[in-house]
Design a protein around this motif. Structure first.
Motif, PDB file in Angstrom:
ATOM      1  N   UNK A 161       0.819  -1.206   0.000  1.00 28.82           N
ATOM      2  CA  UNK A 161       0.000   0.000   0.000  1.00 28.82           C
ATOM      3  C   UNK A 161       0.858   1.263   0.000  1.00 28.82           C
ATOM      4  N   UNK A 162       1.909   1.237   0.795  1.00 21.69           N
ATOM      5  CA  UNK A 162       2.843   2.364   0.816  1.00 21.69           C
ATOM      6  C   UNK A 162       3.444   2.586  -0.558  1.00 21.69           C
ATOM      7  N   UNK A 163       3.936   1.527  -1.153  1.00 19.49           N
ATOM      8  CA  UNK A 163       4.553   1.606  -2.473  1.00 19.49           C
ATOM      9  C   UNK A 163       3.590   2.195  -3.490  1.00 19.49           C
ATOM     10  N   UNK A 164       2.365   1.710  -3.479  1.00 16.62           N
ATOM     11  CA  UNK A 164       1.382   2.181  -4.445  1.00 16.62           C
ATOM     12  C   UNK A 164       1.008   3.628  -4.183  1.00 16.62           C
ATOM     13  N   UNK A 165       0.634   3.945  -2.935  1.00 17.96           N
ATOM     14  CA  UNK A 165       0.142   5.294  -2.649  1.00 17.96           C
ATOM     15  C   UNK A 165       1.238   6.346  -2.797  1.00 17.96           C
ATOM     16  N   UNK A 166       2.502   5.940  -2.713  1.00 21.13           N
ATOM     17  CA  UNK A 166       3.582   6.897  -2.891  1.00 21.13           C
ATOM     18  C   UNK A 166       4.252   6.800  -4.248  1.00 21.13           C
ATOM     19  N   UNK A 167       3.661   5.995  -5.132  1.00 19.68           N
ATOM     20  CA  UNK A 167       4.157   5.941  -6.508  1.00 19.68           C
ATOM     21  C   UNK A 167       5.497   5.253  -6.684  1.00 19.68           C
ATOM     22  N   UNK A 168       5.844   4.336  -5.751  1.00 16.69           N
ATOM     23  CA  UNK A 168       7.114   3.622  -5.879  1.00 16.69           C
ATOM     24  C   UNK A 168       6.918   2.267  -6.534  1.00 16.69           C
TER      25      UNK A 168
END
Lengths: 270, 160
Positions: A161-168
């Motif tokens: 979720x972090x990766x997705x929401x921060x565009x990583x």
């Protein structure tokens, strides 16, 4: 050799999907600003196709919230013309459904009042993450009877979720690559393909389609009357019109959205 | 996890609405775009201010999870949608569950795309654990889920 080149092309496709963007011009609803005030400046953003509008709700609230006198109870919502935009649909899908025929940048109106509860799901800060998680579980149920997602730890999901929401891309795919393999970590054709079809402006009733042997043509057969296939209707994925021979297994592996669904817009080219 | 095929679901719907007709209970067999489901409208009168809430209940076969799922909407006689806090206080009663939203959430109606509430299909398995293979799957599902959402189901269904 040939196999290595195919892997590079497929991986490249996945990155292109991640990097695809829509230029959007946000303008605040004039009626909410009032005639005595100078019209506020529009806000321009280049938004990833695979992202969701709620990711930038805070930015829009910071710019316009004060001008319209937004209260704590009021929730932001967006429209294209008079059509409310469903916040739980990816940005690219909303553009392909509603904005394809208009000029770029795509003009989207920002509202704070009169939330259309008869057309839009209620929104609060965790709503998008909850929706995303639910879609991922459903996708893995279809692909692997949920065997892979059941093995995922809360920390892994958090990274996802972090990766997705921060565009990583790297952080997201470091976890999501597991969703493309079976529970033993091997390549195996998906039992069923997770997909959403949008036709004439809205999502249509889902059906089951097996991973083995299915193509875009098979999907069009399901959703478009026989005589119209190939002649007028085409399938758009990530804004790209796809040939009918395109295998769904490949699409699901390399052109799916981060929720692991292929989002397909059926459009009429008259 | 117990599932039911769409073909079996259609048979169950026909059986269920047959009983409903004999009891004059108001469940209707619907077919839209080739999709078969059952629907019922129920009026709930609020004692506090004599206003009426009209609830539409749809039980539709969920394609991914292969189970029946209850979807519902509620509006006042003005046509205005009932706000979410009223949904909880008037319609929904889930005893002993602290996180109501884990069982009942909002989603787009699978056929018509308007917002509605639904009992999440993941809970069908829990609700169906006492289901006997000889009885109508849909009937067991509806009798299990109905107390959660203010839906009245007569005991005569089971005794029929």
């Amino acid at each position: 050799g040939g196999v290595i080149n195919k892997v590079m092309v497929d991986e490249g496709t996945r990155r292109e999907v991640w990097n695809g963007k829509i230029p959007v011009c946000f303008i605040v609803d004039q009626e909410e600003v009032g005639t005595t005030n100078i019209p506020p400046e529009p806000v321009f953003m280049l938004l990833p196709r695979v992202s969701y509008f709620p990711f930038i709700y805070d930015k829009l609230e910071n710019v316009y919230g004060g001008i319209v006198g937004k209260s704590i109870e009021e929730t932001i919502w967006l429209s294209f013309g008079s059509t409310p935009l469903k916040w739980h649909y990816p940005v690219g899908v909303l553009y392909d459904i509603h904005g394809r025929s208009s000029t770029l940048p795509w003009e989207v109106i920002v509202h704070f009042k009169n939330y259309p509860v008869d057309q839009l799901l209620l929104y609060e800060s965790k709503a998008l993450e909850t929706h995303f998680k639910s879609k991922m579980k459903e996708a893995d149920w279809l692909k692997h009877k949920a065997e892979v997602i059941q093995q995922m730890t809360p920390q892994e999901f958090s990274r996802l979720w972090q990766g997705f929401s921060q565009g990583s891309y790297d952080e997201f795919w470091s976890v999501n690559r597991k969703m493309m393999l079976n529970s033993r970590g091997d390549i195996e054709i998906f039992k069923h393909i997770p997909f959403c079809i949008y036709k004439e402006g809205s999502k249509v009733y889902q059906r089951l389609i097996p991973g083995v042997g299915s193509t875009i043509g098979d999907l069009l057969q399901m959703y478009v009357k026989d005589e119209q296939v190939n002649s007028k209707y085409e399938a758009l994925v990530q804004g790209v019109e796809l040939p009918v021979e395109t295998p769904l297994q490949w699409l699901s592996t390399y052109m799916c959205n981060p929720d692991n669904f292929i989002h397909i817009c059926i459009v009429c080219n008259t | 996890v117990m599932t039911v095929s769409y073909d079996q679901f259609i048979l169950d719907c026909k059986h269920f609405t047959g009983i409903s007709d004999s009891l004059r209970d108001g469940w209707r067999l619907k077919q839209v775009d080739g999709i078969v489901y059952i629907a019922k409208t129920q009026i709930v009168q609020q004692n506090s201010d004599n206003t009426c809430i009209s609830c539409d209940y749809h039980v539709i076969h969920h394609v991914s999870y292969q189970v029946p799922v209850l979807y519902f909407t509620a509006c006042y006689n003005t046509g205005q949608v009932v706000p979410v806090d009223k949904i909880w206080s008037v319609l929904v009663s889930i005893d002993g569950i602290t996180d109501k939203w884990s069982m009942i959430s909002q989603t787009d109606h699978p056929i018509y795309s308007f917002p509605c509430y639904y009992v999440h299909p993941c809970h069908t398995a829990t609700l169906m654990k006492n289901h006997s293979k000889t009885s109508n799957y849909l009937l067991t599902y509806i009798t299990s889920v109905s107390p959660l959402v203010g839906l009245h189901v007569s005991i005569d269904y089971v005794q029929n």
